[in-house]
Structure formats: C-alpha cells, structure tokens
Write an enzyme that holds these catalytic residues in place. Sequence first.
Site, PDB file in Angstrom:
ATOM      1  N   ASP A  62       0.889  -1.500  -0.302  1.00 25.09           N
ATOM      2  CA  ASP A  62       0.032  -0.105  -0.394  1.00 25.09           C
ATOM      3  C   ASP A  62       0.983   1.416   0.060  1.00 25.09           C
ATOM      4  O   ASP A  62       1.393   1.079   1.166  1.00 25.09           O
ATOM      5  CB  ASP A  62      -0.906   0.380   1.427  1.00 25.09           C
ATOM      6  CG  ASP A  62      -2.143   1.062   1.121  1.00 25.09           C
ATOM      7  OD1 ASP A  62      -1.611   2.423   0.921  1.00 25.09           O
ATOM      8  OD2 ASP A  62      -2.889   1.367   1.916  1.00 25.09           O
ATOM      9  N   HIS A  63       1.403   1.964  -1.437  1.00 24.21           N
ATOM     10  CA  HIS A  63       2.266   2.787  -1.253  1.00 24.21           C
ATOM     11  C   HIS A  63       2.245   4.268  -0.213  1.00 24.21           C
ATOM     12  O   HIS A  63       2.863   4.852   0.054  1.00 24.21           O
ATOM     13  CB  HIS A  63       2.142   3.506  -2.816  1.00 24.21           C
ATOM     14  CG  HIS A  63       1.620   4.297  -3.012  1.00 24.21           C
ATOM     15  ND1 HIS A  63      -0.292   4.434  -3.129  1.00 24.21           N
ATOM     16  CD2 HIS A  63       1.476   5.554  -2.861  1.00 24.21           C
ATOM     17  CE1 HIS A  63      -0.747   5.047  -3.515  1.00 24.21           C
ATOM     18  NE2 HIS A  63      -0.074   6.262  -3.953  1.00 24.21           N
ATOM     19  N   HIS A 115      -5.814   2.875   1.540  1.00 25.18           N
ATOM     20  CA  HIS A 115      -4.677   3.853   2.007  1.00 25.18           C
ATOM     21  C   HIS A 115      -5.618   4.551   3.228  1.00 25.18           C
ATOM     22  O   HIS A 115      -4.578   4.765   4.453  1.00 25.18           O
ATOM     23  CB  HIS A 115      -5.384   4.898   1.013  1.00 25.18           C
ATOM     24  CG  HIS A 115      -4.489   4.820  -0.263  1.00 25.18           C
ATOM     25  ND1 HIS A 115      -3.164   3.756  -0.516  1.00 25.18           N
ATOM     26  CD2 HIS A 115      -4.096   4.864  -1.249  1.00 25.18           C
ATOM     27  CE1 HIS A 115      -3.200   3.297  -1.453  1.00 25.18           C
ATOM     28  NE2 HIS A 115      -3.564   4.106  -2.579  1.00 25.18           N
TER      29      HIS A 115
HETATM   30  C1  BG6 Z   1      -3.812   5.390  -6.027  1.00 24.51           C
HETATM   31  C2  BG6 Z   1      -5.462   5.149  -6.264  1.00 24.51           C
HETATM   32  O1  BG6 Z   1      -3.797   3.581  -4.475  1.00 24.51           O
HETATM   33  O2  BG6 Z   1      -3.459   5.795  -4.758  1.00 24.51           O
HETATM   34  C3  BG6 Z   1      -5.512   6.757  -6.913  1.00 24.51           C
HETATM   35  O3  BG6 Z   1      -5.775   4.826  -7.267  1.00 24.51           O
HETATM   36  C4  BG6 Z   1      -4.952   7.895  -6.046  1.00 24.51           C
HETATM   37  O4  BG6 Z   1      -7.158   6.600  -7.447  1.00 24.51           O
HETATM   38  C5  BG6 Z   1      -3.844   7.552  -6.011  1.00 24.51           C
HETATM   39  O5  BG6 Z   1      -4.929   8.804  -6.885  1.00 24.51           O
HETATM   40  C6  BG6 Z   1      -3.826   8.712  -4.716  1.00 24.51           C
HETATM   41  O6  BG6 Z   1      -2.620   8.639  -4.010  1.00 24.51           O
HETATM   42  P1  BG6 Z   1      -1.440   9.802  -3.656  1.00 24.51           P
HETATM   43  O7  BG6 Z   1      -0.078   8.942  -3.451  1.00 24.51           O
HETATM   44  O8  BG6 Z   1      -1.133  10.711  -4.578  1.00 24.51           O
HETATM   45  O9  BG6 Z   1      -2.411  10.002  -3.075  1.00 24.51           O
END
Ligand code: BG6
Length: 517
Positions: free
Chosen positions: A201-202, A264
């Site tokens: 989960d990034h 997230h």
């Molecule tokens: C991704 C989603 O996991 O996270 C996207 O699939 C979203 O829809 C993105 O835009 C948001 O990530 P960050 O790092 O830009 O907040």
Amino acid sequence: MNTSISLEEATAGNISAERKPPGPCSIVIFGASGDLTARKLIPAFYHLCKDKLMPPSFRVVGFARREKTDDEWRYELRAALNQFSRTKPVDEKVWKEFAMNLFYCRGDLTDAAAYKKLEEMLTSFGSGPLRENLLFYLATQPSQFGTVIEQIHRAGLLHKEGAGWQRIVVEKPFGHDLASAQALNRELTRYAYEQQVCRIDHYLGKETVQNILMFRFSNSVFERLWNRNLIDHVQITVSEKIGVGDRGGYYEEAGALRDMVQNHMLQVLSLIAMEPPVSLAAESVRDEKVKLLKSIRPLTPEDVAKQVVRGQYFAGTINGKPVPGYRQEQKVKPDSNVETYAALKLLIDNWRWSGVPFYLRTGKYLPMSASEVRVQFRPVPNVLFAARGNKLDPNAIALRLQPNEGIYLRFNGKVPGISLGVRPVRMHFSYDAEFGAYTPEAYERLLLEAIAGDATLFIRRDEVEIAWQIVDSIRASWNSKPLTNREFYAAGTWGPVASDDLLAQSGHAWHEPQMVK
Ligand code: BG6
C-alpha cells in the site's frame, strides 16, 4: 557568543535505525512493459543505486510479452527516466552502472517454456544468491497472479523451504471484496508462506505516514492526550484535485471506497488509533493494526444510511477550466452509480476511543490535493473567555501527510491590545524547513524493505480481509440503489452537501486542510 552546536549535540537523542545493506538478489518484474515499471519501479531502483542502498550485486529482469532485446529495454527505460525521475538531470554514470544490471526476458505469462527461459537466465547470473534470492514483482492483473505463482513454482524458482529466499510483491487491488481477497490470498500462499508475500500500500511508504508512529510513541507530550478523555473527534481527509482521467475503466469497478478507503485510508486510521506495539518488529506492529481494525464498530444497513455518504462529481471547474462530469469520462457508463467521493463516520469500540467519532473523507475533483489528519480536542468549559462571548476554537493537531508535509498545533492566544480578544494561533513544524527537501518516493522505501525482508510496511493477509469486511458492509447497502440528487457534487467543490450534514449531526464540521508552507 557562539550559538552553533556540534554534530554530536545535534544528533544527540537521534535513534539511528541504520541497518546493513541487503545481500545480493535478483528482482523479476512480471508485466514489465506496463506503466508501473517505467513510471515508478525503475526510477525507484535508479535512486536506490544513486543513494548506494541497493545490494552490492543485483539484477533486474523484466518479463513481458513484447519482443525486445536487453538493450532496447534499457533504451526505453532511460528515455522514461527523463520524464519520471524525481531528481533531474539523470546522472549518466549512475544510470550506466545500473543499466548493466537490467535484463529482458520475453514470454507469455501462461507459457511454461518462457519460465524455463527465465530460470536459465537467472542461472546464468551464477549459482549463488543471484539465482536463489529472488524478488518477484507481480505488476500484472490480479487475475494472473495465480498463474504466475504456479509457473514460477514449477520452474523451480519459488519454494516454501529451500535455498536462499524468495518473496512475492503485489499491489492493490487485493481483490474487489472479501471473498475475492480470500481467494487471492489463497493463491498467493499456495507455494509460499504468508511471510513471503509483500502486499504494497504505497501510503505506508510515505515518510509522513511512517512518522505517525514516531510522533505518537516517541513523545509523551502527545501520547498522553491521545484518548477519549481529551479528544473530541478525528478527521482524516485525502482529497484529490484530479478526476479519474483515463482510468475510467478501472474506476468503474472500484469507486472511491475500494480505491482509497479499503486501503490507504484505513491504513492511516489504524496508525493514528492503534495501541503501542510491544516492539517495532513487523508482527507486533501489524498485530496492533489488526486489533484496531477489528474494534471498528460493524455497520448495519441502518448505520450505513446514517454514517456513510457517497458522491459523484458532475461537470464543474478546476483551476478555472471546465471539466467533464464523471459520467462523461472515457469508459464510464453514462448512467454509472459509481462513487467518486466517500465520507464515513466510524466508531472504535475499545477502551481508548469509545465514543470518539473518526470521520474519513476522500474524493476526486475536490478543490485541492491534500492529505491531512486533524485531531480535534474537547472544548474548554464555558467559563472565563468563552463566557464573555469569545468564540473559542477547540485545540487541534493536524498531521499534514502531503503536500507541504508537517505537523501543526492550533491553540488560542490573546490578541495584542487592551481588549481580552482571543483567537487561534498556530505552531508549525515543516519537514522541508527542518530536514531540507528530502522526499524519496514511497516505492524506494518499499522496494528496499521487500529486498531486506522487513514486513512492517506491508499489509498482512488478515489486515486486508478485515478492511474488506468493513467496505463490503457499506457496498452491500449501496448496491442497486441509484444515486440521488443529493449525492452529486460539482467538480471543484468539497463533495455533496450530505457530507456536511454527516458531521453537523454531532455538532462538528469539516476543516479544510491548511495550505501551510
Ligand atoms: C491510488 C489510487 O492507490 O492512490 C488513485 O488508485 C489515487 O486513484 C492515488 O489517485 C493517490 O495516491 P497519492 O500518493 O497521489 O496520494
């Protein structure tokens, strides 16, 4: 007077968590011709090389269907790096050394002969760790995970026991509901132990998200306040100024709940609210996160009607320019009921949080891109300044996760002058000001942890499944109910009106993330 401090003084109290660089290994990316490889993975490996964090010897093998030589693949990736590298210009010396370790293996994911070829390639790197220590990055459709795992196992590349180590890295979506996630988890662990699976989960790779634990558990001044006695409610906002763009096809299957909340947002919530773990070992941290997710009060259909709001954007204005509504986006059904916005009120039934609402909201085409956790404290008693007609703001701590990463404390102060005027003021810590502009990509950290075999930043099987249970109960109530007028919002606004009503029921209101620099 000399006010400068020595390095020793400056670092006194730092807890150094340096560890040995990971040992040699090979990384195989399945689905290497996709966007993720050029956009995220290769730039991340390049920066890890630049920062001298990669193992002393390693190989990266791209596995994909298109016919290509090693040099052609390197050439493509070098061009993409110009666009996607977080540091510019690209350092040619670093790139050349890195590129020597890049190899391409052409093959179809279903073809056993292609895996044989892959096995031969890995063996050609030597009989030691470059052949035995293997990180498999599955950048394919989740429906192909089972096939890839079976094939690498058959080709003698993946074992539960045996020489070296092998790990599998997968990205969300981890299924689209509890049942599919369970099926996926069964496939992932058919030929590997759960400990060999790294679910990314990034958000967990973001510095500021990692800092939540340091902030909470290394400062007695905050941790003492962190409970229902002093906290009135918590708001978690992940707002995005972008729409779904060209991801309409994917988004039609996902919606905000599956795309952002299941992963997230529930991850951020669990870090904000979990109990202190017994140690920083991966399983201790993950045990506490799971415990927290388990204590979220289940939502009945009646609760969903009262506590969850969905929304979908219609045409509006972003940065002064008109943008289309969701239903007009490419690959979106003209009568789609998919939500591009979700707001939830969750209650956590445990000793620490009983009765404290946690509000979560996320959406596309909102007025700004910002992620922030706002912890609002209980108001002071209505005596003294409040009794004199001053409208007192409750104290709040906001953890700004992105952009303008930082933390600020909001409290009341006297307005200078002869009156007894009181107004909110702010103390602010900014990452940039304190540490300089050091913002490694989440993927750098996550890839390094996967190579090093530290599972703390990856999602455990039970975490995924509990998160789906929560999201499934909401989806079940929405299914087959078309959106009503009150559930639409104009692109460029803060979501449907119902979302304000959700908080107003308890006398609360959303706070816009502050754009502090
Ligand atoms: C991704 C989603 O996991 O996270 C996207 O699939 C979203 O829809 C993105 O835009 C948001 O990530 P960050 O790092 O830009 O907040």
